[in-house]
Design a protein around this motif. Structure first.
Motif, mmCIF file in Angstrom:
data_model
loop_
_atom_site.group_PDB
_atom_site.id
_atom_site.type_symbol
_atom_site.label_atom_id
_atom_site.label_comp_id
_atom_site.label_asym_id
_atom_site.label_seq_id
_atom_site.Cartn_x
_atom_site.Cartn_y
_atom_site.Cartn_z
ATOM 1 N N TYR A 199 0.326 -0.402 -7.323
ATOM 2 C CA TYR A 199 0.983 0.902 -7.226
ATOM 3 C C TYR A 199 2.367 0.829 -6.573
ATOM 4 C CZ TYR A 199 -3.465 2.844 -8.676
ATOM 5 O OH TYR A 199 -4.598 3.149 -9.392
ATOM 6 N N ASN A 200 2.864 -0.382 -6.368
ATOM 7 C CA ASN A 200 4.211 -0.573 -5.825
ATOM 8 C C ASN A 200 4.428 0.217 -4.526
ATOM 9 O OD1 ASN A 200 5.184 -2.259 -8.004
ATOM 10 N ND2 ASN A 200 5.245 -0.422 -9.264
ATOM 11 N N ILE A 201 3.485 0.063 -3.597
ATOM 12 C CA ILE A 201 3.602 0.760 -2.319
ATOM 13 C C ILE A 201 4.629 0.039 -1.461
ATOM 14 C CG2 ILE A 201 2.363 1.591 -0.298
ATOM 15 C CD1 ILE A 201 1.442 2.830 -2.949
ATOM 16 N N PRO A 202 5.689 0.714 -1.040
ATOM 17 C CA PRO A 202 6.720 0.040 -0.241
ATOM 18 C C PRO A 202 6.247 -0.207 1.185
ATOM 19 C CG PRO A 202 7.226 2.368 -0.453
ATOM 20 C CD PRO A 202 6.023 2.120 -1.312
ATOM 21 N N ALA A 203 6.952 -1.068 1.883
ATOM 22 C CA ALA A 203 6.658 -1.308 3.294
ATOM 23 C C ALA A 203 6.922 -0.035 4.091
ATOM 24 C CB ALA A 203 7.520 -2.450 3.815
ATOM 25 N N LYS A 204 6.227 0.119 5.203
ATOM 26 C CA LYS A 204 6.386 1.303 6.038
ATOM 27 C C LYS A 204 7.827 1.441 6.517
ATOM 28 C CE LYS A 204 5.275 1.270 10.375
ATOM 29 N NZ LYS A 204 6.531 1.802 10.986
ATOM 30 N N ASN A 205 8.336 2.661 6.453
ATOM 31 C CA ASN A 205 9.679 2.931 6.947
ATOM 32 C C ASN A 205 9.700 2.872 8.469
ATOM 33 O OD1 ASN A 205 11.972 4.931 7.868
ATOM 34 N ND2 ASN A 205 12.445 4.305 5.766
ATOM 35 N N ALA A 206 10.795 2.412 9.008
ATOM 36 C CA ALA A 206 10.916 2.258 10.462
ATOM 37 C C ALA A 206 10.817 3.587 11.199
ATOM 38 C CB ALA A 206 12.238 1.574 10.798
ATOM 39 N N ALA A 207 11.132 4.687 10.510
ATOM 40 C CA ALA A 207 11.089 6.001 11.151
ATOM 41 C C ALA A 207 9.686 6.608 11.160
ATOM 42 C CB ALA A 207 12.057 6.953 10.442
ATOM 43 N N THR A 208 8.728 5.929 10.559
ATOM 44 C CA THR A 208 7.344 6.396 10.531
ATOM 45 C C THR A 208 6.549 5.639 11.589
ATOM 46 O OG1 THR A 208 7.415 6.953 8.182
ATOM 47 C CG2 THR A 208 5.243 6.575 9.154
ATOM 48 N N THR A 209 5.820 6.380 12.407
ATOM 49 C CA THR A 209 5.022 5.759 13.467
ATOM 50 C C THR A 209 3.533 5.845 13.132
ATOM 51 O OG1 THR A 209 4.989 7.834 14.730
ATOM 52 C CG2 THR A 209 6.727 6.248 15.248
ATOM 53 N N ILE A 210 2.799 4.804 13.542
ATOM 54 C CA ILE A 210 1.372 4.686 13.278
ATOM 55 C C ILE A 210 0.612 4.632 14.598
ATOM 56 C CG2 ILE A 210 -0.436 3.248 12.239
ATOM 57 C CD1 ILE A 210 1.435 4.554 10.224
ATOM 58 N N GLY A 211 -0.542 5.260 14.639
ATOM 59 C CA GLY A 211 -1.420 5.189 15.793
ATOM 60 C C GLY A 211 -2.860 5.224 15.313
ATOM 61 N N GLY A 212 -3.780 5.290 16.262
ATOM 62 C CA GLY A 212 -5.183 5.372 15.880
ATOM 63 C C GLY A 212 -6.066 4.431 16.666
ATOM 64 N N THR A 213 -7.139 4.000 16.037
ATOM 65 C CA THR A 213 -8.152 3.167 16.688
ATOM 66 C C THR A 213 -7.556 1.915 17.312
ATOM 67 O OG1 THR A 213 -9.803 3.980 15.117
ATOM 68 C CG2 THR A 213 -10.341 1.986 16.336
ATOM 69 N N PHE A 214 -6.651 1.265 16.594
ATOM 70 C CA PHE A 214 -5.994 0.050 17.092
ATOM 71 C C PHE A 214 -4.516 0.294 17.393
ATOM 72 C CE2 PHE A 214 -9.585 -1.582 14.542
ATOM 73 C CZ PHE A 214 -10.239 -2.320 15.522
ATOM 74 N N GLN A 215 -4.203 1.519 17.813
ATOM 75 C CA GLN A 215 -2.833 1.903 18.156
ATOM 76 C C GLN A 215 -1.886 1.594 16.974
ATOM 77 O OE1 GLN A 215 -4.557 -0.247 20.668
ATOM 78 N NE2 GLN A 215 -5.496 1.708 21.173
#
Length: 236
Positions: free
Chosen positions: A99-115
């Motif tokens: 599906y040609n998913i691009p790498a995460k943009n630097a302006a997007t932040t991720i958190g959750g179970t493993f931070q």
């Protein structure tokens, strides 16, 4: 000696037993465990065959874990100017390629179970195991923390399943509009207790989060694949 698995002959139960096999009776679902007990074997020891058809045994084992959380949590906050697409799972990386998913943009932040490593960790986990998810709970806000329904109105949550031949895949869109509002005073909080999905190396949940939106997703973890068939024959 010739073993039944290696030829096309039909063997009687007596002949199969003579070759060392444990025969399952059609009259009892407990036949194999009972026969193993009669052979003075622990309940977790099961009959097996080597690749050449020779009889063997394996032990079915699971860890003895301490109590802990039975949920998986993921937060995505899209501070970019465009929608963000992120995969939870996809341990083999097939779906990101299809599906040609691009790498995460630097302006997007991720958190959750493993931070910040939540997506990375679950990609690694699902590359060698499977997680059975039952039920989903979502909270939608803006990146500034204000209540919002932007994800429910314009975002996507899709269930993907790929193929080891990389020539086919299945994409099912999960209807966010049909999610139950668990709190009539909080339209940004919704859930589905009927949600079911098996997350493994070929599967993933694809989130498309509009710019300026943030979501916190919680899945109930019903079970996970961590049972092992252990071979004690070290003379390989």
């Amino acid at each position: 000696m010739t073993y039944p698995i290696t030829d096309t002959n039909i063997y009687t139960e007596a002949q199969a037993k003579a070759a060392g096999f444990v025969c399952k009776s059609n009259n009892s679902k407990q036949a194999i465990p009972q026969q193993m007990m009669n052979m003075n074997q622990p309940y977790g020891v099961l009959p097996a065959e080597k690749v050449n058809g020779m009889p063997s045994v394996v032990r079915s084992e699971v860890p003895d874990p301490t109590s802990g959380s039975n949920t998986i949590t993921l937060t995505i906050s899209n501070g970019h100017t465009s929608p963000e697409q992120l995969l939870l799972g996809d341990g083999f990386g097939i779906l990101a390629q299809v599906y040609n998913i691009p790498a995460k943009n630097a302006a997007t932040t991720i958190g959750g179970t493993f931070q910040t490593e939540t997506l990375t960790r679950y990609a690694a986990i699902t590359s060698g195991s499977a997680l059975r998810l039952h039920g989903v709970h979502l909270v939608n806000t803006t990146t500034a923390g204000a209540e919002s329904t932007g994800f429910f109105d314009n975002g996507k949550m899709e269930l993907l399943y790929g193929s080891p031949t990389n020539n086919s895949s299945v994409k099912n869109r999960f209807d966010l509009q049909q999610l139950v509002n668990s709190n009539s005073f909080k339209p940004n909080i919704r859930e589905s207790k009927d949600f079911r999905f098996l997350l493994d190396g070929y599967a993933a949940v694809l989130f498309t989060v509009p710019n300026g939106e943030a979501i916190t997703v919680t899945f109930n973890l019903q079970s996970f694949a961590n049972g092992h068939l252990m071979n004690k024959d070290l003379n390989l």
